[in-house]
Design a protein around this motif. Structure first.
Motif, mmCIF file in Angstrom:
data_model
loop_
_atom_site.group_PDB
_atom_site.id
_atom_site.type_symbol
_atom_site.label_atom_id
_atom_site.label_comp_id
_atom_site.label_asym_id
_atom_site.label_seq_id
_atom_site.Cartn_x
_atom_site.Cartn_y
_atom_site.Cartn_z
ATOM 1 N N GLU A 175 -12.448 3.764 -0.804
ATOM 2 C CA GLU A 175 -11.951 4.859 0.193
ATOM 3 C C GLU A 175 -11.687 4.505 1.575
ATOM 4 N N ARG A 176 -12.213 3.443 1.851
ATOM 5 C CA ARG A 176 -12.017 2.985 3.135
ATOM 6 C C ARG A 176 -10.416 2.325 3.087
ATOM 7 N N LEU A 177 -10.092 1.686 2.033
ATOM 8 C CA LEU A 177 -8.924 1.167 1.651
ATOM 9 C C LEU A 177 -7.931 1.898 1.690
ATOM 10 N N ARG A 178 -8.075 3.218 0.996
ATOM 11 C CA ARG A 178 -7.356 4.141 0.631
ATOM 12 C C ARG A 178 -6.859 4.733 1.985
ATOM 13 N N ARG A 179 -7.787 4.917 2.910
ATOM 14 C CA ARG A 179 -7.278 5.297 4.248
ATOM 15 C C ARG A 179 -6.427 4.488 4.974
ATOM 16 N N LEU A 180 -6.923 3.091 4.947
ATOM 17 C CA LEU A 180 -6.131 2.188 5.575
ATOM 18 C C LEU A 180 -4.624 2.071 5.182
ATOM 19 N N HIS A 181 -4.509 2.302 3.901
ATOM 20 C CA HIS A 181 -3.079 2.402 3.076
ATOM 21 C C HIS A 181 -2.466 3.538 3.880
ATOM 22 N N GLY A 182 -3.033 4.615 3.799
ATOM 23 C CA GLY A 182 -2.325 6.017 4.648
ATOM 24 C C GLY A 182 -2.089 5.528 5.909
ATOM 25 N N ASP A 183 -2.936 5.007 6.825
ATOM 26 C CA ASP A 183 -2.422 4.908 8.109
ATOM 27 C C ASP A 183 -1.370 3.848 8.191
ATOM 28 N N LEU A 184 -1.171 2.847 7.240
ATOM 29 C CA LEU A 184 -0.275 1.723 7.519
ATOM 30 C C LEU A 184 1.071 2.443 6.869
ATOM 31 N N ARG A 185 1.049 3.255 6.025
ATOM 32 C CA ARG A 185 2.327 3.932 5.450
ATOM 33 C C ARG A 185 2.919 4.784 6.833
ATOM 34 N N ARG A 186 1.824 5.410 7.360
ATOM 35 C CA ARG A 186 2.479 6.350 8.694
ATOM 36 C C ARG A 186 3.013 5.531 9.531
ATOM 37 N N LEU A 187 2.608 4.372 9.813
ATOM 38 C CA LEU A 187 3.197 3.404 10.705
ATOM 39 C C LEU A 187 4.400 2.737 10.319
ATOM 40 N N GLY A 188 4.530 2.900 8.928
ATOM 41 C CA GLY A 188 5.826 2.322 8.319
ATOM 42 C C GLY A 188 5.931 0.815 8.255
#
Length: 308
Positions: free
Chosen positions: A125-138
């Motif tokens: 779940e922590r990685l999934r959250r990181l993935h979302g954060d990095l997606r938003r950062l482009g």
């Protein structure tokens, strides 16, 4: 965006160690991850086996695991042999690994235990959250497409855990190369996180310097006792390593505690660590994409957005 992504990845690494240590010393978390990764190294080198175990999200049986010697563990983590031997015996007494004449393994019964699975799911779940954060950062554009399709409804917790451990150990190895022993590396990363965790994903213009780094005036100092608490270290151990980091010029003591200054973050060793960490981070997400994990997350995010 690169600075924001680096801050997010450092926080992720520290959170993984916190999850993995489960109240124990942080070196125990790194040791367990190293043992597991060494045990499955023959599988990691074969794409067909990776896909097979990913599709079932099953741990390899003990007979497929390769034992790793205490000497190899000490060499891999660049720790004194006697320290590693003592910690391995402690882990064995806790039932977390099995030591034989051939070496050390973390057996399947541990990797299927509810306690391990709970930690693996936290990391997932922590990685999934990181993935979302990095997606938003482009910063995750142009990843390779999936080469396999995972079973419908599968939550690939163990598959993700293997890739996450590999990334964490690679990142910590780079940190060790640049900054010295593991405890000093962890303290330096934790100070960096504590100094900046209040500013959010991206910096407001009034907080940043011309180079995009957070101005030192806006870094929040962190006390030595808080660092020891966060990492689960004895106070004297933290004090000794922090003094060494101050002498090396990576850390400065300010009113209220310690900071890693913008000047220190511009030093060649820090810049190299950030650059290599970014490469390993992208490598992990490329593997996750190829194994179809990111497609599962993207489908889930799209479903959540549609139902909102």
């Amino acid at each position: 965006m690169a600075n924001a992504a680096h801050r997010a990845s450092v926080a992720f690494i520290l959170d993984l160690i916190q999850i993995g240590r489960d109240g124990r010393h942080p070196l125990d978390a790194l040791l367990l991850s190293t043992i597991v990764q060494a045990n499955v190294a023959p599988i990691s080198g074969r794409a067909d086996l990776q896909v097979a175990f990913a599709d079932a999200d099953a741990p390899p049986p003990d007979e497929m695991r390769r034992p790793v010697s205490v000497n190899a563990l000490a060499s891999s983590l660049r720790l004194p042999f006697e320290s590693v031997r003592r910690r391995v015996h402690g882990l064995q007494r806790s039932g977390l690994c099995r030591l034989s004449r051939d070496g050390v393994i973390v057996p399947t019964e541990i990797l299927t235990h509810p306690t391990y699975l709970a930690g693996a799911f936290q990391a997932y779940e922590r990685l999934r959250r990181l993935h979302g954060d990095l997606r938003r950062l482009g910063v995750l554009d142009d990843l390779p497409p999936p080469s396999v399709e995972l079973a419908r409804g599968l939550v690939p917790v163990r598959t993700v855990a293997r890739l996450v451990s590999d990334y964490m150990l690679r990142a910590m190895d780079v940190a060790h190369t640049e900054f010295g022993d593991m405890i000093s590396c962890l303290l330096l990363l934790e100070i960096f996180r504590a100094n900046t965790e209040h500013v959010g994903a991206t910096l407001a213009p009034e907080l940043a310097r011309e180079d995009g780094l957070l101005d030192d005036r806006h870094r929040r100092p962190v006390r030595q006792t808080e660092l020891a608490r966060r990492l689960g270290l004895p106070a004297e151990t933290a004090r000794r390593h922090l003094l060494a980091l101050q002498e090396l010029g990576y850390v400065e003591r300010r009113s209220g505690g310690l900071i890693v200054t913008a000047y220190a973050l511009g030093r060649p060793r820090v810049v190299r660590f950030a650059a290599e960490n970014a490469l390993h981070l992208r490598r992990m997400f490329a593997q996750l994409s190829q194994l179809g994990v990111l497609a599962i997350w993207d489908d889930y995010a799209a479903a959540q957005a549609a139902s909102a």
